[in-house]
Scaffold this motif. Structure first.
Motif, mmCIF file in Angstrom:
data_model
loop_
_atom_site.group_PDB
_atom_site.id
_atom_site.type_symbol
_atom_site.label_atom_id
_atom_site.label_comp_id
_atom_site.label_asym_id
_atom_site.label_seq_id
_atom_site.Cartn_x
_atom_site.Cartn_y
_atom_site.Cartn_z
ATOM 1 N N PHE A 1 0.832 -1.217 0.000
ATOM 2 C CA PHE A 1 0.000 0.000 0.000
ATOM 3 C C PHE A 1 0.860 1.258 0.000
ATOM 4 O O PHE A 1 0.532 2.260 -0.658
ATOM 5 C CB PHE A 1 -0.944 -0.014 1.215
ATOM 6 C CG PHE A 1 -2.206 -0.762 0.975
ATOM 7 C CD1 PHE A 1 -3.167 -0.262 0.117
ATOM 8 C CD2 PHE A 1 -2.449 -1.970 1.622
ATOM 9 C CE1 PHE A 1 -4.343 -0.961 -0.097
ATOM 10 C CE2 PHE A 1 -3.619 -2.660 1.403
ATOM 11 C CZ PHE A 1 -4.572 -2.157 0.537
ATOM 12 N N MET A 2 1.988 1.247 0.724
ATOM 13 C CA MET A 2 2.876 2.418 0.737
ATOM 14 C C MET A 2 3.505 2.653 -0.633
ATOM 15 O O MET A 2 3.636 3.792 -1.108
ATOM 16 C CB MET A 2 3.964 2.224 1.793
ATOM 17 C CG MET A 2 3.449 2.284 3.232
ATOM 18 S SD MET A 2 4.751 2.004 4.452
ATOM 19 C CE MET A 2 5.779 3.426 4.184
ATOM 20 N N ASP A 3 3.880 1.536 -1.307
ATOM 21 C CA ASP A 3 4.420 1.686 -2.663
ATOM 22 C C ASP A 3 3.386 2.267 -3.614
ATOM 23 O O ASP A 3 3.685 3.147 -4.438
ATOM 24 C CB ASP A 3 4.903 0.322 -3.184
ATOM 25 C CG ASP A 3 6.114 -0.192 -2.411
ATOM 26 O OD1 ASP A 3 6.808 0.656 -1.806
ATOM 27 O OD2 ASP A 3 6.352 -1.419 -2.434
ATOM 28 N N ILE A 4 2.159 1.753 -3.480
ATOM 29 C CA ILE A 4 1.086 2.283 -4.340
ATOM 30 C C ILE A 4 0.852 3.762 -4.054
ATOM 31 O O ILE A 4 0.648 4.588 -4.966
ATOM 32 C CB ILE A 4 -0.204 1.458 -4.138
ATOM 33 C CG1 ILE A 4 0.007 0.029 -4.632
ATOM 34 C CG2 ILE A 4 -1.369 2.109 -4.854
ATOM 35 C CD1 ILE A 4 -1.146 -0.910 -4.342
ATOM 36 N N GLU A 5 0.898 4.153 -2.768
ATOM 37 C CA GLU A 5 0.689 5.560 -2.412
ATOM 38 C C GLU A 5 1.806 6.437 -2.966
ATOM 39 O O GLU A 5 1.564 7.533 -3.470
ATOM 40 C CB GLU A 5 0.611 5.687 -0.891
ATOM 41 C CG GLU A 5 0.258 7.099 -0.428
ATOM 42 C CD GLU A 5 0.131 7.186 1.081
ATOM 43 O OE1 GLU A 5 -0.210 8.267 1.565
ATOM 44 O OE2 GLU A 5 0.370 6.152 1.752
#
Length: 262
Positions: free
Chosen positions: A52-56
């Motif tokens: 999720f952090m990479d996507i953000e």
């Protein structure tokens, strides 16, 4: 209780199916998309958070790119508007210049028509072929003096004059870029040289005229004397004295001319 029972049944079924099978077959069986026997893909919550952090971060990068693209688009719109205003002004100026050139062309066409009429009405003018030859020779001389050399390519007089005009415009642009004092000094020096050439040409013409008169006088002095043969022709009676009448007529003509100079 029902859920526990179903989980226990699923475990028993899975154990019965995979108990006597090799590890490769077990791995293949576990990869079958069966929600009752395939375990959950994510087993570590930190991995889900990392994804999720990479996507953000990717979303933030895309948002930043979108903002930069919007700023570039706004700059392009502003530049387009400025360029459009500038081009409209230039187009207006060009239209005015085109209209002025058309007016000049109309004036020149009128002059051309008048000159053609005068040429057609002139009876003792030179023939058209001689006139064209004279114009061709003059244009060739101007073309050569302008630094283009001989007309080896057989360019028409109009083409030569077009090149000469372009050369003059180029030299005029170069002169405008030079300092004013330098141009003024060069023009004075050029005018002085032109006056000297004109004076020398006048002196040469006077010298040639004197030499021609001297040669004619020498030829007359060296010519044999022709003797008069026969009786001198005499009038039968003395003509009337008209000196007084001529003086009166001369005075009247002087009075008539004097009224134009007062």
């Amino acid at each position: 209780a029902e859920v526990d029972r179903r989980v226990a049944e699923a475990r028993a079924t899975l154990r019965a199916r995979l108990e006597d099978l090799p590890d490769e077959v077990v791995a293949a069986e576990l990869n079958v998309l069966d929600p009752d026997i395939v375990p959950m893909y994510f087993t570590d919550p930190e991995r889900i958070l990392s994804i999720f952090m990479d996507i953000e971060e990717n979303n933030l990068f895309l948002i930043q790119n979108c903002q930069e693209t919007e700023e570039s688009l706004e700059d392009m719109k502003t530049k387009f508007t400025e360029d459009k205003v500038h081009m409209d002004e230039e187009a207006g100026n060009l239209k005015v210049q085109i209209e002025q050139i058309r007016q000049k062309i109309a004036v020149e066409e009128a002059k051309k028509k008048a000159l053609l009429q005068r040429t057609a009405q002139s009876r003792d003018a030179r023939s058209q072929v001689e006139l064209n030859d004279a114009i061709q020779a003059k244009v060739n001389a101007i073309f050569k003096d302008s630094g283009f050399g001989d007309n080896d390519a057989n360019i028409s007089p109009l083409g030569m004059l077009t090149k000469v005009e372009a050369k003059l415009e180029e030299l005029r642009t170069m002169i405008q870029a030079l300092p004013h004092d330098f141009v003024s000094t060069a023009m004075k020096h050029r005018d002085k040289e032109r006056r000297q050439r004109a004076r020398q040409k006048l002196l040469d013409e006077q010298r040639l005229s004197r030499e021609e008169r001297s040669q004619k006088a020498l030829a007359r002095s060296q010519a044999p004397v022709r003797k008069k043969v026969g009786k001198t022709v005499m009038w039968r009676s003395r003509p009337m004295d008209r000196k007084k009448a001529e003086e009166v007529r001369t005075t009247d003509e002087g009075e008539d001319d004097a009224e134009f100079f007062t």
